[in-house]
Design a protein around this motif. Structure first.
Motif, PDB file in Angstrom:
ATOM      1  N   ILE A 151     -45.484  38.510 112.019  1.00 34.67           N
ATOM      2  CA  ILE A 151     -45.115  38.839 110.670  1.00 34.67           C
ATOM      3  C   ILE A 151     -45.640  40.381 110.521  1.00 34.67           C
ATOM      4  O   ILE A 151     -45.059  41.274 110.313  1.00 34.67           O
ATOM      5  CB  ILE A 151     -45.558  38.035 109.643  1.00 34.67           C
ATOM      6  CG1 ILE A 151     -44.883  36.468 109.816  1.00 34.67           C
ATOM      7  CG2 ILE A 151     -45.620  38.558 108.298  1.00 34.67           C
ATOM      8  CD1 ILE A 151     -45.378  35.538 108.890  1.00 34.67           C
ATOM      9  N   SER A 152     -46.995  40.377 111.107  1.00 36.04           N
ATOM     10  CA  SER A 152     -47.605  41.781 110.704  1.00 36.04           C
ATOM     11  C   SER A 152     -46.742  42.827 111.728  1.00 36.04           C
ATOM     12  O   SER A 152     -46.753  44.066 111.378  1.00 36.04           O
ATOM     13  CB  SER A 152     -49.123  41.796 111.271  1.00 36.04           C
ATOM     14  OG  SER A 152     -49.790  40.957 110.236  1.00 36.04           O
ATOM     15  N   GLU A 153     -46.432  42.530 112.918  1.00 34.83           N
ATOM     16  CA  GLU A 153     -45.923  43.387 114.078  1.00 34.83           C
ATOM     17  C   GLU A 153     -44.525  43.750 113.435  1.00 34.83           C
ATOM     18  O   GLU A 153     -43.903  44.797 113.413  1.00 34.83           O
ATOM     19  CB  GLU A 153     -45.783  42.747 115.134  1.00 34.83           C
ATOM     20  CG  GLU A 153     -46.890  42.730 116.160  1.00 34.83           C
ATOM     21  CD  GLU A 153     -46.740  42.088 117.247  1.00 34.83           C
ATOM     22  OE1 GLU A 153     -45.816  41.418 117.711  1.00 34.83           O
ATOM     23  OE2 GLU A 153     -47.942  41.523 118.025  1.00 34.83           O
ATOM     24  N   ARG A 154     -43.692  42.671 112.775  1.00 35.62           N
ATOM     25  CA  ARG A 154     -42.374  43.222 112.304  1.00 35.62           C
ATOM     26  C   ARG A 154     -42.362  43.801 111.167  1.00 35.62           C
ATOM     27  O   ARG A 154     -41.571  44.863 110.939  1.00 35.62           O
ATOM     28  CB  ARG A 154     -41.515  41.693 111.977  1.00 35.62           C
ATOM     29  CG  ARG A 154     -40.144  41.790 111.535  1.00 35.62           C
ATOM     30  CD  ARG A 154     -39.383  42.120 112.515  1.00 35.62           C
ATOM     31  NE  ARG A 154     -39.112  41.296 113.731  1.00 35.62           N
ATOM     32  CZ  ARG A 154     -38.565  40.281 113.688  1.00 35.62           C
ATOM     33  NH1 ARG A 154     -37.813  39.923 112.772  1.00 35.62           N
ATOM     34  NH2 ARG A 154     -38.354  39.346 114.865  1.00 35.62           N
ATOM     35  N   LEU A 155     -43.577  43.662 110.197  1.00 35.55           N
ATOM     36  CA  LEU A 155     -43.361  44.200 108.942  1.00 35.55           C
ATOM     37  C   LEU A 155     -44.232  45.422 108.637  1.00 35.55           C
ATOM     38  O   LEU A 155     -43.899  46.537 107.888  1.00 35.55           O
ATOM     39  CB  LEU A 155     -43.455  43.375 107.899  1.00 35.55           C
ATOM     40  CG  LEU A 155     -42.761  42.225 107.631  1.00 35.55           C
ATOM     41  CD1 LEU A 155     -43.053  41.341 106.438  1.00 35.55           C
ATOM     42  CD2 LEU A 155     -41.178  42.645 107.467  1.00 35.55           C
ATOM     43  N   GLY A 156     -45.287  45.538 109.591  1.00 37.34           N
ATOM     44  CA  GLY A 156     -46.064  46.698 109.436  1.00 37.34           C
ATOM     45  C   GLY A 156     -47.458  45.997 108.710  1.00 37.34           C
ATOM     46  O   GLY A 156     -47.254  45.004 107.833  1.00 37.34           O
ATOM     47  N   PHE A 157     -48.758  46.464 109.115  1.00 38.11           N
ATOM     48  CA  PHE A 157     -49.655  45.785 108.578  1.00 38.11           C
ATOM     49  C   PHE A 157     -49.845  45.703 106.991  1.00 38.11           C
ATOM     50  O   PHE A 157     -49.852  44.609 106.203  1.00 38.11           O
ATOM     51  CB  PHE A 157     -51.198  46.146 108.812  1.00 38.11           C
ATOM     52  CG  PHE A 157     -52.289  45.881 108.408  1.00 38.11           C
ATOM     53  CD1 PHE A 157     -52.836  44.510 108.963  1.00 38.11           C
ATOM     54  CD2 PHE A 157     -53.050  46.318 107.373  1.00 38.11           C
ATOM     55  CE1 PHE A 157     -54.193  44.043 108.571  1.00 38.11           C
ATOM     56  CE2 PHE A 157     -54.100  45.837 106.835  1.00 38.11           C
ATOM     57  CZ  PHE A 157     -54.623  44.634 107.564  1.00 38.11           C
ATOM     58  N   SER A 214     -55.706  48.887  95.685  1.00 43.58           N
ATOM     59  CA  SER A 214     -56.497  49.002  96.783  1.00 43.58           C
ATOM     60  C   SER A 214     -56.096  49.624  98.129  1.00 43.58           C
ATOM     61  O   SER A 214     -54.803  49.517  98.706  1.00 43.58           O
ATOM     62  CB  SER A 214     -56.553  47.355  97.117  1.00 43.58           C
ATOM     63  OG  SER A 214     -57.174  47.089  98.545  1.00 43.58           O
ATOM     64  N   PRO A 215     -57.004  50.357  98.821  1.00 41.24           N
ATOM     65  CA  PRO A 215     -56.711  51.161 100.001  1.00 41.24           C
ATOM     66  C   PRO A 215     -56.144  49.984 101.353  1.00 41.24           C
ATOM     67  O   PRO A 215     -55.475  50.481 102.150  1.00 41.24           O
ATOM     68  CB  PRO A 215     -57.785  51.676 100.441  1.00 41.24           C
ATOM     69  CG  PRO A 215     -59.091  50.958  99.866  1.00 41.24           C
ATOM     70  CD  PRO A 215     -58.409  50.428  98.524  1.00 41.24           C
ATOM     71  N   VAL A 216     -56.474  48.897 101.190  1.00 38.39           N
ATOM     72  CA  VAL A 216     -56.169  47.911 102.412  1.00 38.39           C
ATOM     73  C   VAL A 216     -54.727  47.792 102.231  1.00 38.39           C
ATOM     74  O   VAL A 216     -54.124  47.869 103.446  1.00 38.39           O
ATOM     75  CB  VAL A 216     -56.557  46.449 101.872  1.00 38.39           C
ATOM     76  CG1 VAL A 216     -56.190  45.617 102.877  1.00 38.39           C
ATOM     77  CG2 VAL A 216     -58.269  46.486 101.855  1.00 38.39           C
ATOM     78  N   TYR A 217     -53.861  47.934 101.189  1.00 42.92           N
ATOM     79  CA  TYR A 217     -52.402  47.927 101.478  1.00 42.92           C
ATOM     80  C   TYR A 217     -51.736  49.186 101.420  1.00 42.92           C
ATOM     81  O   TYR A 217     -50.176  49.125 101.724  1.00 42.92           O
ATOM     82  CB  TYR A 217     -51.891  47.148  99.688  1.00 42.92           C
ATOM     83  CG  TYR A 217     -52.419  45.883  99.535  1.00 42.92           C
ATOM     84  CD1 TYR A 217     -51.799  44.614 100.183  1.00 42.92           C
ATOM     85  CD2 TYR A 217     -53.707  45.787  98.810  1.00 42.92           C
ATOM     86  CE1 TYR A 217     -52.141  43.451  99.663  1.00 42.92           C
ATOM     87  CE2 TYR A 217     -53.997  44.404  98.354  1.00 42.92           C
ATOM     88  CZ  TYR A 217     -53.468  43.449  99.006  1.00 42.92           C
ATOM     89  OH  TYR A 217     -53.997  42.000  98.968  1.00 42.92           O
ATOM     90  N   ARG A 218     -52.488  50.196 101.650  1.00 37.53           N
ATOM     91  CA  ARG A 218     -51.861  51.597 102.092  1.00 37.53           C
ATOM     92  C   ARG A 218     -51.977  51.626 103.714  1.00 37.53           C
ATOM     93  O   ARG A 218     -51.534  52.675 104.153  1.00 37.53           O
ATOM     94  CB  ARG A 218     -52.451  52.445 101.253  1.00 37.53           C
ATOM     95  CG  ARG A 218     -52.233  52.343  99.732  1.00 37.53           C
ATOM     96  CD  ARG A 218     -52.377  53.766  99.059  1.00 37.53           C
ATOM     97  NE  ARG A 218     -53.680  54.304  99.236  1.00 37.53           N
ATOM     98  CZ  ARG A 218     -54.638  53.749  98.276  1.00 37.53           C
ATOM     99  NH1 ARG A 218     -54.364  53.061  97.402  1.00 37.53           N
ATOM    100  NH2 ARG A 218     -55.795  54.336  98.332  1.00 37.53           N
ATOM    101  N   LEU A 219     -52.686  50.752 104.257  1.00 34.86           N
ATOM    102  CA  LEU A 219     -52.819  50.821 105.730  1.00 34.86           C
ATOM    103  C   LEU A 219     -51.403  50.571 106.418  1.00 34.86           C
ATOM    104  O   LEU A 219     -50.930  49.418 106.263  1.00 34.86           O
ATOM    105  CB  LEU A 219     -54.148  49.864 106.177  1.00 34.86           C
ATOM    106  CG  LEU A 219     -55.438  50.184 106.066  1.00 34.86           C
ATOM    107  CD1 LEU A 219     -56.147  49.088 106.329  1.00 34.86           C
ATOM    108  CD2 LEU A 219     -56.000  51.306 106.774  1.00 34.86           C
ATOM    109  N   ARG A 220     -50.988  51.513 107.261  1.00 39.24           N
ATOM    110  CA  ARG A 220     -49.841  51.210 107.971  1.00 39.24           C
ATOM    111  C   ARG A 220     -49.893  50.214 109.191  1.00 39.24           C
ATOM    112  O   ARG A 220     -49.030  49.663 109.380  1.00 39.24           O
ATOM    113  CB  ARG A 220     -49.292  52.657 108.266  1.00 39.24           C
ATOM    114  CG  ARG A 220     -48.611  53.546 107.277  1.00 39.24           C
ATOM    115  CD  ARG A 220     -47.758  54.766 107.948  1.00 39.24           C
ATOM    116  NE  ARG A 220     -48.682  55.530 108.649  1.00 39.24           N
ATOM    117  CZ  ARG A 220     -49.248  56.648 108.187  1.00 39.24           C
ATOM    118  NH1 ARG A 220     -49.151  57.154 106.772  1.00 39.24           N
ATOM    119  NH2 ARG A 220     -50.040  57.467 109.018  1.00 39.24           N
ATOM    120  N   GLU A 221     -51.280  50.444 109.872  1.00 37.65           N
ATOM    121  CA  GLU A 221     -51.408  49.739 110.844  1.00 37.65           C
ATOM    122  C   GLU A 221     -52.901  49.356 110.868  1.00 37.65           C
ATOM    123  O   GLU A 221     -53.700  49.963 110.020  1.00 37.65           O
ATOM    124  CB  GLU A 221     -51.129  50.276 111.986  1.00 37.65           C
ATOM    125  CG  GLU A 221     -51.866  51.797 112.356  1.00 37.65           C
ATOM    126  CD  GLU A 221     -51.306  52.479 113.429  1.00 37.65           C
ATOM    127  OE1 GLU A 221     -51.891  53.320 113.974  1.00 37.65           O
ATOM    128  OE2 GLU A 221     -50.177  52.236 113.743  1.00 37.65           O
TER     129      GLU A 221
END
Length: 440
Positions: free
Chosen positions: A290-296, A411-418
């Motif tokens: 899921i993370s690989e398909r959508l991005g982190f 939250s900066p967590v949700y702005r991480l692209r990877e």
């Protein structure tokens, strides 16, 4: 013949399962986690059935079992950051083998008593705290960085398998052997975990030594600052603490609500709760894809929304018909699935952004924050149910679980692209940019 490069390519395709030492650890842990479920159920049943304990005495037993999470967790973090982790993990398992294994023997000798259960519950709790903090800090050094998320996914899946298989096995063993004798199985699984850890051959690096020795208090403060001083860890901890608080309100009330208000039988309740565990198992298994398909970041936003909002469906059913069971089971399955995906990714993120020398104290500080909400949630659930009734209390829990969705906005967590490639100081903008974060 296969070339060295071909072997590496094959190992890469197999992921973390190519790491034989991790497979040993994972196998031992899967067995041990099922045994822990047996222990968690058989220990209080030994007090209730064998020793005729009152509700107050069961409460004291639970206090003894969970007090180490408050008293020992921060010290455990310091301990693991000052020395190799595997020897302590083996010792913690050995202590649990001896403590839990002594209870069936005491029963057979006719000397089992409530004070004995209190003492064993507390001391085994200390060993469990040590093990839980240590294993989170040990895995990043056992597997390659690129395999860390895969390793966490498999460990989370093992927790889900234990949640599915453990309670049923515990019920069968208690019925067939009595509760004290059933604890023998729990002790045997801790032995299996210790043997698996001992069998690992990958050498563990010596921990980094500070230029000047620090006091235990200074090390504890540094561990707390690691969580509070990092925007990523601070936001993760705050969001998860709020979520856990209301998750415990919901789970505490739901079991009583399902039986008394909806009229579910124990079998029907088992099916509904089991659906949540099955969902969690699937989520842990598929989290990497899921993370690989959508991005982190996008993946984390999606699973946060669904994990936080799906419990609203628990308020819809009004009886025990097939439609009600499907709605209840479906709500818990969706909740468990997306919560497992979130947990795998947040755990990997925590391990990645924290320097190795601080992993033990970071995990200890983080777990103290999360576990501190468990008794608060249970207390709040009981108070709300007593004053306003079961349905109102469940509604408060469900509404509270939706609150962490707010973190998506800031939250900066949700702005991480990877996933970051290593430890970062996210309070420094230039470091955030290098780690794959995008301001919005």
């Amino acid at each position: 013949m296969t070339t060295t490069q071909e072997r590496k390519d094959t190992a890469g395709r197999r992921g973390v399962l190519a790491n034989r030492d991790f497979v040993k650890l994972w196998s031992g842990q899967t067995v041990s986690l099922v045994g822990s479920q047996v222990t968690d159920i058989a220990l209080p049943l030994a007090a209730v059935i064998t020793l005729n304990a009152s509700a107050f005495q069961i409460g004291l037993l639970n206090v003894a079992r969970f007090a180490p999470y408050v008293l020992v967790t921060l010290l455990a973090g310091v301990w693991f950051d000052r020395r190799r982790r595997r020897p302590t993990l083996i010792a913690a398992d050995a202590v649990r083998v001896l403590l839990i294994g002594a209870l069936p023997l005491a029963h057979l000798l006719g000397v089992l008593s409530l004070p004995w259960l209190y003492a064993v519950g507390f001391l085994a709790g200390v060993a469990t705290v040590l093990f839980d903090v240590g294993i989170l800090s040990y895995i990043p050094g056992l597997v390659d960085k690129n395999d860390l998320a895969d390793a966490n996914s498999k460990m989370t899946a093992s927790y889900s398998v234990a949640g599915i298989a453990g309670p049923g096995l515990a019920g069968f063993l208690v019925g067939a052997l009595t509760a004290p004798v059933a604890l023998t199985v729990g002790a045997a699984t801790y032995l299996a975990s210790a043997v698996a850890l001992w069998w690992i051959r990958r050498p563990e690096a010596e921990p980094e030594r500070p230029a000047e020795p620090k006091s235990v208090r200074a090390d504890i403060v540094e561990g707390l600052r690691t969580v509070v001083g990092s925007r990523i860890l601070r936001h993760l901890a705050a969001q998860s603490a709020v979520f856990n608080l209301f998750e415990n309100v919901m789970t505490t009330v739901f079991l009583v609500y399902a039986v008394r208000s909806l009229g579910l039988s124990p079998f029907q309740l088992g099916l509904v709760v089991g659906a949540g565990s099955v969902g969690a198992l699937l989520g842990a298994t598929l989290s990497g894809r899921i993370s690989e398909r959508l991005g982190f970041g996008p993946a984390l936003r999606l699973v946060t929304l669904l994990a936080c909002l799906s419990p609203v469906l628990l308020l819809v059913p009004g009886g025990t018909g097939p439609v009600s069971l499907v709605i209840l089971g479906g709500a818990l399955a969706v909740h468990g699935f997306h919560l497992a995906v979130f947990n795998v990714n947040s755990l990997t993120l925590r391990q990645t952004v924290t320097p190795a020398r601080l992993l033990g104290r970071m995990n200890a500080s983080y777990r103290l924050i999360l576990y501190g909400t468990i008794p608060l949630g249970a207390l709040l659930a009981g108070s709300l149910a007593s004053v306003f009734g079961l349905r109102a209390a469940l509604a408060v829990g469900v509404a509270g679980i939706a609150v962490p969705v707010v973190w998506i906005a800031f939250s900066p967590v949700y702005r991480l692209r990877e996933m970051p490639q290593g430890p970062v100081d996210v309070d420094r903008p230039e470091t955030v940019a290098q780690s794959g974060a995008a301001d919005s």
